[in-house]
Write a protein that holds these residues in place. Structure first.
Motif, mmCIF file in Angstrom:
data_model
loop_
_atom_site.group_PDB
_atom_site.id
_atom_site.type_symbol
_atom_site.label_atom_id
_atom_site.label_comp_id
_atom_site.label_asym_id
_atom_site.label_seq_id
_atom_site.Cartn_x
_atom_site.Cartn_y
_atom_site.Cartn_z
ATOM 1 N N ILE A 102 40.127 94.509 40.450
ATOM 2 C CA ILE A 102 39.889 94.291 41.874
ATOM 3 C C ILE A 102 39.554 92.815 42.064
ATOM 4 C CG2 ILE A 102 38.415 94.901 43.841
ATOM 5 C CD1 ILE A 102 38.134 97.681 42.418
ATOM 6 N N GLU A 118 39.597 92.949 49.495
ATOM 7 C CA GLU A 118 39.913 92.995 48.061
ATOM 8 C C GLU A 118 41.242 93.692 47.830
ATOM 9 O OE1 GLU A 118 36.629 95.312 47.582
ATOM 10 O OE2 GLU A 118 35.223 93.633 47.694
ATOM 11 N N ASP A 187 35.989 95.499 38.674
ATOM 12 C CA ASP A 187 35.845 94.660 39.862
ATOM 13 C C ASP A 187 35.482 93.234 39.415
ATOM 14 O OD1 ASP A 187 35.058 93.358 42.169
ATOM 15 O OD2 ASP A 187 34.043 95.107 43.028
ATOM 16 N N THR A 189 35.303 90.649 41.679
ATOM 17 C CA THR A 189 35.024 89.858 42.889
ATOM 18 C C THR A 189 33.617 89.249 42.882
ATOM 19 O OG1 THR A 189 34.286 91.833 44.094
ATOM 20 C CG2 THR A 189 36.596 91.218 44.341
#
Length: 205
Positions: A102, A118, A187, A189
């Motif tokens: 992500i 995202e 993830d 991010t």
């Protein structure tokens, strides 16, 4: 009624790949093998096809968490904001492979995904998938196909998949038996990688 096309991962037939891609370009839905489970996909640029995928999954398109399947990391900047060196190193080490990463989306996302901050990126370690995406010239939007059976979460036999989906999609690609473990979702991010789902991919990356 869907077409059923058999492909071999060691050496996918260019002629058959072209056939699959023509169906996708015409707005068709495809079920295809990956390095994890079989998945349902369509052309990222075709809104009507995207709507059909969302409908089959029973979700609203703008809320859907579909992955973008890319051939390699070269298309990344098309949809992803500038990423730092350590994030890029993780991607480089892990891909192609059984991961969904992500990442922060940018302004080039297709209209229906514009509100998304995202995006999930996949580069499967599967020659069939990558040959389809290469021939298509842009990513396919993708989502795993689940089984109704409580015991077996994912069907691995392409012939059984075809029986179930032949009236719902336009082409089923038989690339041999699939796996029944989905991708590992990470993830990237935030400041540190965050595990969202443990799947087939090793966590040591």
């Amino acid at each position: 009624m869907a077409q059923y096309i058999k492909l071999y991962e060691e050496n996918p037939s260019p002629k058959e790949i072209k056939k699959v891609v023509k169906i996708i370009k015409d707005g068709g839905l495809v079920i295809y093998p990956s390095d994890t489970v079989y998945a349902l996909g369509c052309d990222i640029t075709n809104n009507r096809a995207l709507e059909r995928v969302a409908q089959l999954k029973g979700v609203k398109l703008e809320k859907a968490n579909f992955s973008f399947v890319c051939e390699d990391l070269s298309n990344l900047s098309d949809y992803v904001r500038q990423i730092n060196t350590s994030t890029f190193k993780i991607l480089k080490r892990a891909l192609p492979g059984p991961y969904t990463f992500i990442l922060p989306g940018n302004n080039n996302l297709p209209t229906v995904f514009k509100k998304k901050k995202e995006v999930g990126i996949r580069v499967p370690d599967n020659n069939i998938t990558r040959a389809i995406v290469r021939e298509l010239g842009n990513p396919i939007v993708s989502t795993s196909i689940k089984d109704d059976d409580e015991v077996i979460e994912y069907t691995t036999d392409p012939e059984l998949i075809f029986e179930k989906w032949e009236k719902l999609v336009d082409v089923v690609v038989d690339g041999g038996y699939g796996d029944n473990v989905p991708s590992t979702v990470i993830d990237l991010t935030g400041d540190e990688p965050l595990l969202i789902r443990e799947g087939k991919g090793s966590l040591k990356i």
